[in-house]
Motif scaffolding. Structure first.
Motif, short mmCIF file in Angstrom:
data_model
loop_
_atom_site.label_atom_id
_atom_site.label_comp_id
_atom_site.label_asym_id
_atom_site.label_seq_id
_atom_site.Cartn_x
_atom_site.Cartn_y
_atom_site.Cartn_z
N ARG A 185 16.47 37.07 -60.34
CA ARG A 185 17.37 37.28 -58.87
C ARG A 185 18.34 35.80 -59.26
O ARG A 185 19.21 35.30 -58.61
N ASP A 223 19.85 44.53 -56.76
CA ASP A 223 19.83 45.44 -55.83
C ASP A 223 17.87 46.79 -56.55
O ASP A 223 16.93 46.46 -55.95
N ARG A 274 15.57 44.01 -55.84
CA ARG A 274 14.72 44.26 -54.24
C ARG A 274 14.55 45.81 -53.87
O ARG A 274 13.58 45.69 -52.78
N SER A 305 10.96 44.89 -55.58
CA SER A 305 9.72 44.38 -54.64
C SER A 305 9.25 45.30 -53.41
O SER A 305 8.42 44.25 -53.15
#
Length: 87
Positions: free
Chosen positions: A50, A69, A72, A75
């Motif tokens: 990241r 993306d 994200r 996660s």
């Protein structure tokens, strides 16, 4: 008698095949690493990716956007993430 011998050979063949399959089964990479350590290492690696994608976003903005993306999305719901969506 022939039926009994055939049955015994079938059972012995099945047992040998089962044992060969168990011997060839994949093993865990390193049994000395506990799952908690593996998860922490994975999370640290994801965080590193990241930061790398964010820091170098001017080099390849489209790729950085895709990587960020995906991180994200993973996660937000790691259990619902489908690795087949990559290709």
């Amino acid at each position: 008698m022939i039926l009994l011998a055939s049955l015994v050979l079938l059972l012995v063949g099945g047992a040998v095949g089962f044992a060969a399959g168990r011997a060839g089964a994949p093993r865990s990479p390193d049994p000395s690493i506990d799952p908690t350590t593996a998860v922490r290492r994975r999370d640290a690696f994801i965080e590193h990716l990241r930061e790398l994608a964010w820091r170098d976003r001017d080099v390849a903005p489209e790729l950085s956007t895709v990587v960020l993306d995906e991180i994200r999305r993973f996660s937000a719901d790691p259990d619902g993430w489908d690795p087949r969506s990559l290709g």
